[in-house]
Design a protein around this motif. Structure first.
Motif, short mmCIF file in Angstrom:
data_model
loop_
_atom_site.label_atom_id
_atom_site.label_comp_id
_atom_site.label_asym_id
_atom_site.label_seq_id
_atom_site.Cartn_x
_atom_site.Cartn_y
_atom_site.Cartn_z
N UNK A 80 1.88 181.69 85.48
CA UNK A 80 1.51 180.71 84.46
C UNK A 80 0.01 180.78 84.14
N UNK A 81 -0.80 181.05 85.14
CA UNK A 81 -2.25 181.06 84.93
C UNK A 81 -2.73 182.32 84.21
N UNK A 104 -3.07 178.77 79.39
CA UNK A 104 -3.62 178.63 80.74
C UNK A 104 -4.64 179.71 81.10
N UNK A 105 -4.70 180.78 80.31
CA UNK A 105 -5.61 181.89 80.59
C UNK A 105 -6.97 181.57 79.97
N UNK A 106 -7.97 181.30 80.79
CA UNK A 106 -9.26 180.81 80.31
C UNK A 106 -10.32 181.91 80.36
N UNK A 107 -11.07 182.03 79.27
CA UNK A 107 -12.10 183.05 79.18
C UNK A 107 -13.21 182.83 80.21
N UNK A 108 -13.55 181.57 80.48
CA UNK A 108 -14.61 181.29 81.45
C UNK A 108 -14.24 181.84 82.83
N UNK A 165 0.78 186.79 76.91
CA UNK A 165 -0.17 187.89 76.76
C UNK A 165 0.54 189.21 77.03
N UNK A 166 0.25 190.22 76.21
CA UNK A 166 1.02 191.46 76.25
C UNK A 166 0.49 192.55 77.16
N UNK A 167 -0.80 192.46 77.59
CA UNK A 167 -1.42 193.43 78.49
C UNK A 167 -1.19 194.88 78.07
#
Length: 317
Positions: free
Chosen positions: A27-28, A34-38, A138-140
């Motif tokens: 999930x993160x 939930x995926x944070x740039x910081x 996100x597709x990676x």
């Protein structure tokens, strides 16, 4: 009997714990919200504060250039966003793909300026589930390679069949570019530049678990892979860039920093060795993740100039 029940109970608790950790990890890292740039920037290990004044100045320059927001639809129905920077009297186009949790404008303030000043039109892509592009998962690179193919078709349709295309990627965007070169590409794609690509989502996450969290890959990655297949529709090692560059006919310049702890520098050697197309390798000393251009701008630009001039017509860049 009691001891057996105790063991079974303990095993069930342990399995539940592993599942909970894997679910949290999935999930993160895989879900856009939930995926944070910081967090990504902190994990990358690169001190961007040193470069912020330069990046800010170049981004302001980019914002002043003629540009157009453009959209296409992915093969699974997502609305994908890009920013196109036209230039007169050139058929050369750089299609640029950003890193994990970033977007085109953020990652290409400097390289976008470089290509525009060297007779390229530029398309900055927001990959799926990033920026202004739609998408939950996100597709990676695994899913994004088909989006990249659609962007290639868009550029050919817009600029003309006599255009010359460069694929440029940073981090996840570089993995996207390398995975794209494994597809059947039109002859307009002349070359690719891969800056700190990973081999696959599975192996970069495995490295992160080991180096940053001191956790074994098994069974967390196996459980996360099952979750990703069910929810996002692809396996974390379903598309491995090592296998894709082995099928590639696209000349590729591989770039990596030798102090990269987020995407280990060892991965660039795997990728370079597997690539069967014409290729060059540049390893920047003392550069951390995605830092190579700023750590040694002259070496980076010289390598790109030299490489591209071999495959693009219309004068040196």
């Amino acid at each position: 009997m009691k001891f057996t029940r105790y063991l079974l109970g303990a095993a069930a608790i342990a399995a539940a714990g592993e599942y909970a950790i894997a679910r949290y990890f999935f999930r993160r890292t895989m879900i856009r919200s939930n995926a944070k740039n910081e967090r990504t920037m902190k994990m990358s290990g690169t001190d961007w504060n040193v470069y912020i004044p330069t990046i800010r100045t170049r981004r302001e320059w980019m914002e002043q250039q003629p540009q157009e927001e453009v959209f296409i639809t992915s093969r699974d129905g997502l609305k994908l966003h890009g920013t196109f920077y036209p230039r007169q009297n050139t058929k050369k186009v750089a299609i640029c793909f950003h890193g994990y949790t970033s977007d085109g404008a953020s990652d290409y303030a400097s390289l976008g300026k470089f290509y525009l000043e060297h007779d390229f039109q530029v398309l900055l892509v927001d990959e799926r589930a990033h920026g202004k592009s739609e998408g939950t998962y996100i597709g990676f690179g695994c899913l994004d390679r088909y989006d990249a193919k659609a962007w290639i078709d868009y550029v050919i349709g817009r600029v003309g069949s006599d255009c010359q295309i460069l694929l440029q990627g940073i981090s996840m965007g570089a993995a996207t570019v390398l995975m794209t070169t494994g597809l059947a590409l039109p002859p307009q794609v002349k070359a690719a530049v891969s800056d700190c690509a990973f081999t696959s989502a599975y192996y970069v996450f495995k490295s992160v678990l080991k180096t940053m969290y001191h956790l074994p890959a098994f069974p967390l990655m196996n459980l996360a892979d099952i979750m990703n297949r069910r929810r996002a529709g692809y396996g974390l090692n379903e598309c491995n860039a090592v296998n894709e560059v082995a099928k590639s006919a696209t000349p590729t310049l591989f770039i990596h920093g030798d102090r990269d702890t987020f995407v280990p520098c060892s991965m660039v050697y795997e990728l370079y060795d597997a690539c069967t197309a014409p290729k060059e390798l540049l390893v920047i000393h003392d550069a951390s993740h995605a830092e190579s251009y700023y750590k040694d701008t002259a070496a980076y630009e010289n390598a790109v100039n030299k490489f591209i001039n071999q495959y693009f017509q219309g004068g040196e860049i």
